[in-house]
Design a protein around this motif. Structure first.
Motif, PDB file in Angstrom:
ATOM      1  N   ALA A  26      56.844  -1.019  50.482  1.00 27.36           N
ATOM      2  CA  ALA A  26      57.541  -0.550  51.000  1.00 27.36           C
ATOM      3  C   ALA A  26      56.874   1.142  51.053  1.00 27.36           C
ATOM      4  CB  ALA A  26      59.177   0.130  49.358  1.00 27.36           C
ATOM      5  N   TYR A  27      56.617   1.554  50.389  1.00 26.89           N
ATOM      6  CA  TYR A  27      55.838   2.886  49.784  1.00 26.89           C
ATOM      7  C   TYR A  27      55.085   3.366  51.575  1.00 26.89           C
ATOM      8  CZ  TYR A  27      52.483   6.633  49.478  1.00 26.89           C
ATOM      9  OH  TYR A  27      51.862   7.697  49.273  1.00 26.89           O
ATOM     10  N   ALA A  28      54.306   1.793  52.156  1.00 31.02           N
ATOM     11  CA  ALA A  28      53.637   2.387  53.095  1.00 31.02           C
ATOM     12  C   ALA A  28      54.199   2.334  54.383  1.00 31.02           C
ATOM     13  CB  ALA A  28      52.803   1.333  53.773  1.00 31.02           C
ATOM     14  N   LYS A  29      55.337   1.710  54.607  1.00 26.69           N
ATOM     15  CA  LYS A  29      56.609   1.813  55.384  1.00 26.69           C
ATOM     16  C   LYS A  29      57.840   2.535  55.398  1.00 26.69           C
ATOM     17  CE  LYS A  29      60.003  -1.473  58.287  1.00 26.69           C
ATOM     18  NZ  LYS A  29      61.273  -2.695  57.380  1.00 26.69           N
ATOM     19  N   GLU A  30      57.906   3.126  54.613  1.00 27.54           N
ATOM     20  CA  GLU A  30      58.819   4.858  53.757  1.00 27.54           C
ATOM     21  C   GLU A  30      58.465   5.768  54.493  1.00 27.54           C
ATOM     22  OE1 GLU A  30      61.601   3.305  50.558  1.00 27.54           O
ATOM     23  OE2 GLU A  30      61.657   1.191  51.020  1.00 27.54           O
ATOM     24  N   VAL A  31      57.414   5.945  53.533  1.00 27.41           N
ATOM     25  CA  VAL A  31      56.708   7.133  53.597  1.00 27.41           C
ATOM     26  C   VAL A  31      55.890   7.282  54.840  1.00 27.41           C
ATOM     27  CG1 VAL A  31      55.885   8.980  51.446  1.00 27.41           C
ATOM     28  CG2 VAL A  31      57.631   7.158  51.461  1.00 27.41           C
ATOM     29  N   LYS A  32      55.946   7.797  55.263  1.00 24.78           N
ATOM     30  CA  LYS A  32      55.332   8.529  56.745  1.00 24.78           C
ATOM     31  C   LYS A  32      54.069   9.962  56.195  1.00 24.78           C
ATOM     32  CE  LYS A  32      57.061   5.461  58.939  1.00 24.78           C
ATOM     33  NZ  LYS A  32      56.600   4.164  58.839  1.00 24.78           N
ATOM     34  N   ASP A  33      54.867  11.099  55.551  1.00 22.74           N
ATOM     35  CA  ASP A  33      53.921  11.661  55.214  1.00 22.74           C
ATOM     36  C   ASP A  33      53.241  12.278  54.112  1.00 22.74           C
ATOM     37  OD1 ASP A  33      52.463  14.364  55.126  1.00 22.74           O
ATOM     38  OD2 ASP A  33      54.522  15.511  53.980  1.00 22.74           O
ATOM     39  N   ARG A  34      51.904  11.499  54.452  1.00 21.08           N
ATOM     40  CA  ARG A  34      51.293  10.606  52.845  1.00 21.08           C
ATOM     41  C   ARG A  34      49.727  10.043  53.245  1.00 21.08           C
ATOM     42  NH1 ARG A  34      50.143   5.865  54.255  1.00 21.08           N
ATOM     43  NH2 ARG A  34      51.846   4.299  55.533  1.00 21.08           N
ATOM     44  N   PRO A  35      48.980   9.969  52.641  1.00 22.59           N
ATOM     45  CA  PRO A  35      47.480   9.348  53.197  1.00 22.59           C
ATOM     46  C   PRO A  35      47.444   8.041  52.705  1.00 22.59           C
ATOM     47  CG  PRO A  35      47.457  10.338  50.278  1.00 22.59           C
ATOM     48  CD  PRO A  35      49.144  10.890  51.071  1.00 22.59           C
ATOM     49  N   HIS A  36      45.824   7.587  53.497  1.00 28.42           N
ATOM     50  CA  HIS A  36      46.068   6.461  53.887  1.00 28.42           C
ATOM     51  C   HIS A  36      45.521   5.855  52.114  1.00 28.42           C
ATOM     52  CE1 HIS A  36      46.509   6.045  58.048  1.00 28.42           C
ATOM     53  NE2 HIS A  36      45.103   6.887  58.485  1.00 28.42           N
ATOM     54  N   PHE A  37      46.041   4.555  51.609  1.00 27.58           N
ATOM     55  CA  PHE A  37      45.219   4.616  50.746  1.00 27.58           C
ATOM     56  C   PHE A  37      44.893   2.771  51.092  1.00 27.58           C
ATOM     57  CE2 PHE A  37      50.076   2.949  51.149  1.00 27.58           C
ATOM     58  CZ  PHE A  37      49.672   1.091  50.868  1.00 27.58           C
ATOM     59  N   SER A  38      43.805   1.949  50.348  1.00 24.77           N
ATOM     60  CA  SER A  38      42.894   0.753  49.313  1.00 24.77           C
ATOM     61  C   SER A  38      43.131   0.904  48.684  1.00 24.77           C
ATOM     62  CB  SER A  38      41.413   1.197  50.061  1.00 24.77           C
ATOM     63  OG  SER A  38      41.048   2.019  49.020  1.00 24.77           O
ATOM     64  N   VAL A  39      43.055  -0.312  47.935  1.00 23.08           N
ATOM     65  CA  VAL A  39      43.905  -1.438  46.894  1.00 23.08           C
ATOM     66  C   VAL A  39      42.938  -2.428  46.120  1.00 23.08           C
ATOM     67  CG1 VAL A  39      45.476  -2.956  46.532  1.00 23.08           C
ATOM     68  CG2 VAL A  39      46.462  -1.581  47.530  1.00 23.08           C
ATOM     69  N   GLN A  40      42.558  -2.562  44.899  1.00 18.87           N
ATOM     70  CA  GLN A  40      41.915  -3.001  44.946  1.00 18.87           C
ATOM     71  C   GLN A  40      42.499  -4.114  43.340  1.00 18.87           C
ATOM     72  OE1 GLN A  40      38.169  -3.314  44.672  1.00 18.87           O
ATOM     73  NE2 GLN A  40      38.637  -4.878  43.961  1.00 18.87           N
ATOM     74  N   ASN A  41      42.042  -5.242  43.143  1.00 19.39           N
ATOM     75  CA  ASN A  41      42.826  -5.673  42.326  1.00 19.39           C
ATOM     76  C   ASN A  41      41.646  -6.353  41.463  1.00 19.39           C
ATOM     77  OD1 ASN A  41      44.245  -7.325  45.078  1.00 19.39           O
ATOM     78  ND2 ASN A  41      45.684  -6.137  43.700  1.00 19.39           N
ATOM     79  N   TYR A  42      41.830  -6.829  40.125  1.00 18.64           N
ATOM     80  CA  TYR A  42      40.843  -7.172  39.424  1.00 18.64           C
ATOM     81  C   TYR A  42      41.227  -8.800  38.584  1.00 18.64           C
ATOM     82  CZ  TYR A  42      39.092  -3.074  39.802  1.00 18.64           C
ATOM     83  OH  TYR A  42      38.537  -0.902  39.498  1.00 18.64           O
ATOM     84  N   LEU A  43      40.433  -8.856  38.545  1.00 20.67           N
ATOM     85  CA  LEU A  43      40.712 -10.307  37.527  1.00 20.67           C
ATOM     86  C   LEU A  43      40.652 -10.393  36.247  1.00 20.67           C
ATOM     87  CD1 LEU A  43      40.472 -13.311  38.394  1.00 20.67           C
ATOM     88  CD2 LEU A  43      37.894 -13.289  37.709  1.00 20.67           C
TER      89      LEU A  43
END
Length: 760
Positions: free
Chosen positions: A332-349
């Protein structure tokens, strides 16, 4: 706490009530005034403009350095010395070098702080201590490097309310609000210790409204205001896997319409509140909007079940349903908020780390345990001045957990083939940003880089971290990954393998996504637990994709030369973990490798075009996850980390006359964990302190770059004489370097691709 001697087939709750690791958290979207503003980005258009003007000025200063590096690179390339041995320029840019070494001998030693923003890290946890058990040492590395770090705790982790060691449980009355406060106190002490060396370093605690209509506690470390804690204080499930409707799981599945707050005693938040499913998502979107992270850390949303018929989850239900709320909010954040930096995600076991070979070397494990000892309040001194207690006594009997203090594993994003070269010496990089596939391209040997360009995703889907590439027989590049789909009903949650192919060789245009489905037919069966795909093309032109399924076996689909995909075939094996690795040997036979808790299993084709043979025991020792494979010599070479060490080992697989394993060799290296990448003479991976370690000449000591990064590095040979290396920085930017594939070479200074990461 889990019993470390109990087999994986018989999971037990970490605590008597099964609460596992829990936590509190916050978040709204608010930041608060942190004085010097280092803990967050200012709110409002004018403040954002001031911030960006300041960054623009810094970028202009950095630009002069980048241009100098680029000009030197071109000159070196024209002179046939492509970006190696560049000691004079390196010394000019960074006189002290990395780790105090002379800059001319350091590994890509240009200081990334001179090239980019530090990057902002936001972590979302189900319970207090999930970060200390499952995200450290990454957390400690980020704090030590000065990155702004915010940790958001979804639940209060109140469990049964008894803050006592096992011997004292019977005489300790339950008090859920007090136990939640004690855990908060323990987390504040642990973070203060990591950031300042003093567990009693004070915090500023305030109340902030959330976008979901509730209130959260925001804690700012006064001595290091870039370190923030946000406590959302919702109810926890109270059991690892048993049905508990009043929980994040119950809210996700619609078994309860809303989830109540569970306020810690001593919290400045005094007003009770409730959240619907959408309000939880809105709250998280608000936090993301306020903090504008460039790296988001989250738990594993699809941890799977134990191989006992799929009755019990391998992780706490709060962990992975909390992570699913994060996924939904990020989309939702990526779609709705345009004036923002790119972000990557890291998932942890999570919990399953306890059954895998230990990933950390003894010194790193000791440092991790030292922080956990502080959280566990071992000395029982009332240093925090609270009647509730200064830490979590439930873990004080065994702060190591189920070997959790000795390990860390990424649940996704471990593939190392996301950097590719084409026949024109161009380079292509494929990572996931903003939940979409991001593409960078450099045309030819000396062309400029372009990107990131994001490939659109269908509505209701997000790409998972981890992309693997393969070059087809006609020269086109295909990129494979998995994506997650959401829908109106809980059963609509699913993951599937997808891929996209260049329209023509060398083109920056890629075709529409093609979905290959999943061997797991229902999220209910195995919680959509499939690995990232491993891909390989054999000598007959047949393309194959392989995954580990939820039952810990190997599955795969093969595409004929005519372009038709077969079904998800079963290739057997058992006890597989992480993602498989695949490559093609010099005879055109595909070889697939997969790690177990005790060894490595291998599969190979008897000849190109033939079906994959049965699982073969290799006799290799158990590796620490993950593993890497590549076509080398006359076979396929495997690289892996040694357990309890972080050092790297390698072995060669050859297929003539049956699969054989030879040349098991200890390559040494700086203590580290996670994926290693290899191309030509280059070997690189995460080293101590979270920096990138590299080896580009046999017999030479490993070197360490100052660059911190997300996920796995990737490398590729460009022609026969140049090796390229790339990582995704914590600031959400691609960084690249090169060297001659020569035993006397050194990596050139790292160069960021594209402008500073302020907004798309």
């Amino acid at each position: 706490m889990h019993d470390p001697e109990r087999p994986a087939e018989e999971p037990s709750a970490r605590r008597d009530d099964g609460s596992g690791c829990d936590g509190s958290g916050c978040d709204d979207g608010s930041r608060g005034d942190h004085g010097d503003g280092r803990g967050s980005r200012p709110r409002g258009a004018r403040a954002n403009a001031r911030t960006r003007r300041g960054r623009a000025a810094a970028h202009r200063r950095r630009g002069r350095i980048v241009k100098a590096v680029g000009a030197a690179a071109v000159a070196a390339a024209v002179g046939g010395m492509l970006l190696w041995g560049n000691g004079a320029l390196d010394a000019l840019l960074h006189p002290d070098g990395a780790d105090g070494k002379a800059a001319g001998t350091s590994s890509g030693a240009a200081d990334p702080a001179a090239l980019s923003d530090a990057g902002r890290v936001l972590q979302v946890l189900a319970h207090p201590d999930d970060d200390l058990y499952f995200m450290n040492p990454d957390l400690r590395y980020s704090i030590a490097a000065g990155h702004p770090v915010t940790s958001v705790y979804l639940t209060s982790g109140e469990a049964d309310g008894i803050n006592a060691r096992a011997a004292e449980v019977a005489v300790t009355p339950p008090d859920k609000a007090a136990y939640a406060e004690a855990r908060q106190n323990g987390i504040r002490s642990a973070y203060a210790q990591m950031a300042t060396g003093d567990r009693d370093s004070p915090w500023k605690r305030t109340v902030v409204p959330t976008e979901g209509g509730g209130h959260a506690e925001l804690d700012v470390l006064i001595a290091k205001p870039q370190v923030n804690l946000v406590w959302l204080q919702m109810h926890e499930a109270g059991h690892v896997w048993a049905e508990r409707p009043v929980s994040l799981h119950g809210l996700w599945d619609g078994k309860v319409p809303r989830l109540e707050s569970m306020l810690a005693s001593g919290s400045p938040v005094k007003q009770q509140f409730t959240y619907t499913k959408d309000q939880v998502v809105r709250t998280l979107v608000g936090i993301l909007t306020r903090y504008e992270p460039t790296t988001v850390r989250s738990q594993d949303p699809t941890p799977g079940r134990y191989p006992d018929g799929g009755r019990h989850y391998t992780d706490h239900q709060d962990h992975f349903y909390g992570a699913r709320f994060v996924q939904l909010a990020l989309g939702a954040y990526a779609k709705e908020v345009k004036d923002r930096p790119h972000f990557s995600v890291q998932n942890y076991l999570g919990y399953f780390n306890g059954w895998l070979p230990n990933a950390l070397d003894p010194d790193e494990a000791k440092a991790k345990l030292n922080i956990l000892d502080t959280y566990a309040w071992l000395d029982r001194q009332n240093h925090c001045g609270s009647t509730a207690g200064c830490g979590d006594l439930k873990v004080a009997d065994k702060p190591t957990g189920n070997h959790w203090s000795s390990s860390i594993n990424y649940a996704r994003g471990t593939a190392t083939s996301w950097l590719a070269a084409d026949k024109e010496h161009g380079l292509w990089a494929f990572k996931v940003l903003d939940g979409q596939l991001a593409l960078w391209h450099r045309g030819g040997l000396l062309g400029p880089w372009s990107g990131p360009r994001l490939l659109p995703e269908p509505n209701g889907t997000v790409m998972d971290q981890g992309i693997s590439t393969v070059t087809l027989t006609d020269g086109r590049i295909a990129a494979f990954g998995t994506r997650t789909s959401f829908g109106a009903k809980p059963a609509d949650y699913r993951r599937e393998v997808v891929y996209t192919v260049q329209r023509t060789p060398g083109s920056e245009e890629f075709g529409d996504w093609t979905a290959l489905g999943t061997p797991e037919t229902s999220d209910e069966n195995w919680t959509s637990d499939i690995s990232a795909p491993a891909v390989a093309l054999d000598g007959s032109g047949r393309l194959a994709v392989y995954v580990r399924d939820g039952a810990y076996t190997l599955r795969g689909r093969v595409r004929s030369p005519a372009g038709t995909w077969g079904p998800w075939d079963r290739y057997g094996g058992s006890d597989l973990h992480g993602s498989p690795a695949a490559a093609t040997d010099s005879a055109g036979r595909r070889v697939v490798l997969a790690a177990t808790t005790k060894t490595v299993l291998a599969w190979s084709q008897p000849k190109p075009g033939a079906p994959l043979g049965p699982a073969t025991a290799t006799g290799l020792p158990a590796p620490a996850l993950p593993i890497t494979a590549q076509s080398r010599e006359d076979g396929v070479r495997l690289w892996f980390r040694k357990p309890n060490s972080g050092g790297v080992a390698t072995a060669l697989f050859t297929g003539g006359g049956g699969l054989k394993v030879t040349g098991l060799t200890d390559l040494g290296g700086q203590a580290g964990f996670g994926s290693v990448t290899a191309s030509g003479r280059l070997l690189a991976g995460r080293a101590a302190g979270g920096r990138l370690g590299s080896d580009i000449g046999p017999g030479r000591p490993w070197e360490r770059s100052p660059l911190m990064f997300v996920g796995a590095p990737s490398s590729t040979l460009n022609g026969k004489s140049t090796v390229n290396l790339a990582v995704m920085g914590l600031d959400g930017r691609l960084y690249v370097t090169s060297a001659a594939d020569d035993p006397n070479a050194h990596l050139a200074p790292w160069q960021p691709v594209g402008p500073p990461n302020d907004a798309p």
